[in-house]
Design an enzyme around this catalytic site. Sequence first.
Site, PDB file in Angstrom:
ATOM      1  N   GLU A  67      11.014 -20.479   3.851  1.00 28.43           N
ATOM      2  CA  GLU A  67      11.672 -21.430   2.955  1.00 28.43           C
ATOM      3  C   GLU A  67      12.975 -20.791   2.481  1.00 28.43           C
ATOM      4  O   GLU A  67      12.939 -19.692   1.908  1.00 28.43           O
ATOM      5  CB  GLU A  67      10.787 -21.635   1.720  1.00 28.43           C
ATOM      6  CG  GLU A  67      10.159 -22.970   1.596  1.00 28.43           C
ATOM      7  CD  GLU A  67       9.218 -23.033   0.381  1.00 28.43           C
ATOM      8  OE1 GLU A  67       9.155 -24.082  -0.217  1.00 28.43           O
ATOM      9  OE2 GLU A  67       8.551 -22.044   0.040  1.00 28.43           O
ATOM     10  N   SER A 104       8.345 -15.387  -4.968  1.00 28.43           N
ATOM     11  CA  SER A 104       7.539 -16.564  -4.660  1.00 28.43           C
ATOM     12  C   SER A 104       7.456 -17.509  -5.841  1.00 28.43           C
ATOM     13  O   SER A 104       7.086 -18.667  -5.664  1.00 28.43           O
ATOM     14  CB  SER A 104       6.144 -16.159  -4.188  1.00 28.43           C
ATOM     15  OG  SER A 104       5.632 -15.144  -4.997  1.00 28.43           O
TER      16      SER A 104
HETATM   17  P1  NAD Z   1       4.108  -5.186  -3.244  1.00 21.02           P
HETATM   18  O1  NAD Z   1       3.658  -4.719  -4.574  1.00 21.02           O
HETATM   19  O2  NAD Z   1       3.211  -4.994  -2.083  1.00 21.02           O
HETATM   20  O3  NAD Z   1       5.478  -4.495  -2.859  1.00 21.02           O
HETATM   21  C1  NAD Z   1       6.540  -4.314  -3.746  1.00 21.02           C
HETATM   22  C2  NAD Z   1       7.272  -3.049  -3.340  1.00 21.02           C
HETATM   23  O4  NAD Z   1       8.470  -2.961  -4.105  1.00 21.02           O
HETATM   24  C3  NAD Z   1       6.480  -1.776  -3.593  1.00 21.02           C
HETATM   25  O5  NAD Z   1       6.439  -1.017  -2.398  1.00 21.02           O
HETATM   26  C4  NAD Z   1       7.280  -1.066  -4.668  1.00 21.02           C
HETATM   27  O6  NAD Z   1       7.209   0.343  -4.580  1.00 21.02           O
HETATM   28  C5  NAD Z   1       8.677  -1.591  -4.393  1.00 21.02           C
HETATM   29  N1  NAD Z   1       9.566  -1.474  -5.550  1.00 21.02           N
HETATM   30  C6  NAD Z   1       9.331  -1.740  -6.838  1.00 21.02           C
HETATM   31  N2  NAD Z   1      10.408  -1.483  -7.577  1.00 21.02           N
HETATM   32  C7  NAD Z   1      11.377  -1.051  -6.737  1.00 21.02           C
HETATM   33  C8  NAD Z   1      12.708  -0.623  -6.907  1.00 21.02           C
HETATM   34  N3  NAD Z   1      13.279  -0.583  -8.109  1.00 21.02           N
HETATM   35  N4  NAD Z   1      13.406  -0.247  -5.809  1.00 21.02           N
HETATM   36  C9  NAD Z   1      12.829  -0.263  -4.589  1.00 21.02           C
HETATM   37  N5  NAD Z   1      11.571  -0.655  -4.381  1.00 21.02           N
HETATM   38  C10 NAD Z   1      10.850  -1.039  -5.443  1.00 21.02           C
HETATM   39  O7  NAD Z   1       4.482  -6.721  -3.434  1.00 21.02           O
HETATM   40  P2  NAD Z   1       4.611  -7.859  -2.334  1.00 21.02           P
HETATM   41  O8  NAD Z   1       3.346  -8.603  -2.274  1.00 21.02           O
HETATM   42  O9  NAD Z   1       5.227  -7.294  -1.115  1.00 21.02           O
HETATM   43  O10 NAD Z   1       5.666  -8.838  -3.039  1.00 21.02           O
HETATM   44  C11 NAD Z   1       7.039  -8.558  -3.062  1.00 21.02           C
HETATM   45  C12 NAD Z   1       7.809  -9.823  -3.380  1.00 21.02           C
HETATM   46  O11 NAD Z   1       7.486 -10.811  -2.406  1.00 21.02           O
HETATM   47  C13 NAD Z   1       7.458 -10.451  -4.721  1.00 21.02           C
HETATM   48  O12 NAD Z   1       8.620 -11.009  -5.259  1.00 21.02           O
HETATM   49  C14 NAD Z   1       6.457 -11.527  -4.344  1.00 21.02           C
HETATM   50  O13 NAD Z   1       6.432 -12.593  -5.279  1.00 21.02           O
HETATM   51  C15 NAD Z   1       7.039 -11.994  -3.055  1.00 21.02           C
HETATM   52  N6  NAD Z   1       6.099 -12.691  -2.155  1.00 21.02           N
HETATM   53  C16 NAD Z   1       4.840 -12.227  -1.981  1.00 21.02           C
HETATM   54  C17 NAD Z   1       3.978 -12.889  -1.127  1.00 21.02           C
HETATM   55  C18 NAD Z   1       2.596 -12.384  -0.903  1.00 21.02           C
HETATM   56  O14 NAD Z   1       1.798 -13.079  -0.253  1.00 21.02           O
HETATM   57  N7  NAD Z   1       2.258 -11.205  -1.358  1.00 21.02           N
HETATM   58  C19 NAD Z   1       4.433 -14.013  -0.428  1.00 21.02           C
HETATM   59  C20 NAD Z   1       5.757 -14.443  -0.587  1.00 21.02           C
HETATM   60  C21 NAD Z   1       6.575 -13.766  -1.454  1.00 21.02           C
END
Ligand code: NAD
Length: 736
Positions: free
Chosen positions: A476, A443
């Site tokens: 997006e 993001s």
């Molecule tokens: P989250 O912490 O809920 O999930 C991340 C997941 O990635 C976890 O389950 C973790 O165990 C896993 N992970 C970490 N390292 C890993 C690896 N080496 N191999 C496999 N899995 C691995 O985070 P999230 O909120 O889901 O965010 C994930 C991505 O989405 C980020 O880049 C964030 O910026 C983006 N994002 C988040 C939102 C939001 O509202 N939370 C919105 C848009 C984009």
Amino acid sequence: MDLTNFRFDVDADGIALATWDMPGRSMNVITVEVMDELEEILAKVVGEAGIKGCVIASGKEAFSGGADLTMLQGLGRRYQEACKALGEEKAMETFFAESRYLSQLYRRIETSGKPFAAVINGICLGGAFELTLACHYRIGVSDNDKARVGLPEVKVGLFPGAGGTTRVSRLMKPDQALQMLLKGDRLRISQAHKMGLLHAVAPRDELIAKAKEWIKAGGSPKAPWDVEGFRLPGGLVYSKAGMMVFPPANALYRRETYDNYPAARAILQSVYEGLQLPFDRALTVESRYFAHVLRSPEAAAMIRSLFVSMQDLNKGARRPAMPPSRLKRVGVVGAGFMGAGIAYVSALAGLDVVLVDRDQEAADKGKAHSDSLITSQIKKGRGTMAERDALLGRITATPDYNALAGVDLVIEAVFEDRAVKAEVIKKVQAVLAPDVIFASNTSTLPISSLAINSARPEQFIGVHFFSPVEKMLLVEVIKGEKTGDKAIATALDFVRAIRKTPILVNDGRGFFANRCVLNYIREGHLMLAEGVPPAMIENVARAAGMPVGPLSLNDEVAIDLAWKILQATKKDLGEGAVDPAQETLLDTLLNKEGRQGRKNGKGFYDYPAVGPKRLWPGLADLQPVKLDPDTIDIPTLKHRFLVVQALEAARTVEDGIITDMREADVGSILGFGFAPFTGGALSYIDGMGTKAFVALCDRLAAAYGERFEPNKLLRDMAAGDERFYQRFKPETKKAA
Ligand code: NAD
């Protein structure tokens, strides 16, 4: 008869069958030619003594999606031209006659003296459903799960002006009718039957025969309201029952729309006034409101953004010309909050999903999210256990990266951490075939800066989802410096496959949507710091047209995230990039009070175990001064909320992030709910005129600081009184 859009046959019993089947189109729509041909069919049925009645059916999978809204756009344009050429009164006369043509045609069918039966074999919406409402008998399909009927006009700033409002309010009680008309819901056939909108249901193969039987058995060519002694289902408007409905309905309308939607108001007026009049007078009243709404800037803006532009984007207006990517199996790496949602929407769309996380437990937890989402749908009657099993069967949860071999696309949603993402990119690419596209759901991290970790940067792209993934309709798609056409086409195809709307933007800090929405949240913070009462901040934001107040929104996205973004902004852009009042507010809330937002039950709001959330009373102590609410100018607050976002959208155009104006408008409505009645962030500026907008920004900048300072592009445009849609004409290329 010389028909192109209908086939017309009369059987041995003298029953005509008009089959609507427009050549070269997958869906029937109401066009000028269709109206002309309906007129011919009517004349034939009425004129030939041997024809006993007529069944109207469709030759396509659906009945029809309704009127061609571009035809209505044309009406509006012709009115503007006629105003200039003939004066407003003459132009209005022609416009009124043209805009009620369909309504009168339908009424002529209804009063023709011959019975008409409509066969609803699939989707039947808007003007098409109004056609069936004017028929004397409606039979709906019982074995087509995709079939829906409804009057969704209000969603594009219009209302059912071809008799729909007048007829629906005579078929059911006014509270039910108002609900149906104001919500614009698409109803399942069984539901519509139960509500009394349809006379009967039957399997697909029996529909036409049943409709013919009804005519043969002497079906009456009179609508219920044309029969002596007709009584309104809910009683008279000025009755005890009527008074239980209309005053509260008015209050509900105000609460839901803040009077921002002329179409919704016109529905209330048409129903309320129409029910006090004889049927034909009621139709005239409906037509008058329709003509009024059709000329409103809100309808023009909403039709353009929420129908025409959205359809263009969904049909691939920005897609590079190349063969369709046949996506069958996708990989999702990171089964957390976002990854689990992406896996669900992909599997729901019929794609096989390999869902990878660091260990089996984390991957399983991500898959369990799909289970809970589909189970809650089933509980609401929107799915079956078999569908649930099939959906879960499509998701393979595993910690093994090798399982990604053979996927057609990978989406990464691991922690927002450069090092973690770099490692994941390498591990994934080691097992992927060389031509498979890799997408990141980051993001905040620029795509080009992540792509340097990839051996194939031309196949690297951003696919930015919004949360909650299963609800938000926008994605997006971010083009990095080296992203190639195949990656763009694949990403856009994927977004369409999961039935969301894509916008294609260039790379840069915050891309498009987050840049705008963070400004909205910040404006709420700053108002709080200025001493505006918190409840007023929230209510005025909604009155300005936003779906949720900025403080609620911040609680949803989490206050610690807002804090992190603030710190990152300071680090990247310097101290001056952050407002100290905002930083102090967040610092106190988060670091001193431990309030993280909804996720820990404590944010700008309190979240009690029972009952609704409530603004945290402690907010008052965070305000160094408190303004007397009676001295606060509400229109200025409203302007601040919308201007601060629209201005940022204009900056994204100047920065080259947004290159197609339609995407800023559609993206702002679908991505963060920018006041839909304006048509979106740039249409808001265009609607006001750049000159007026820049003058407003200057006034706000003088009073509230340089965040309202217009950018160079806007000043240039204002000098020539140019509009965004003039200066940057959207490409007219239609779908490949
Ligand atoms: P989250 O912490 O809920 O999930 C991340 C997941 O990635 C976890 O389950 C973790 O165990 C896993 N992970 C970490 N390292 C890993 C690896 N080496 N191999 C496999 N899995 C691995 O985070 P999230 O909120 O889901 O965010 C994930 C991505 O989405 C980020 O880049 C964030 O910026 C983006 N994002 C988040 C939102 C939001 O509202 N939370 C919105 C848009 C984009």
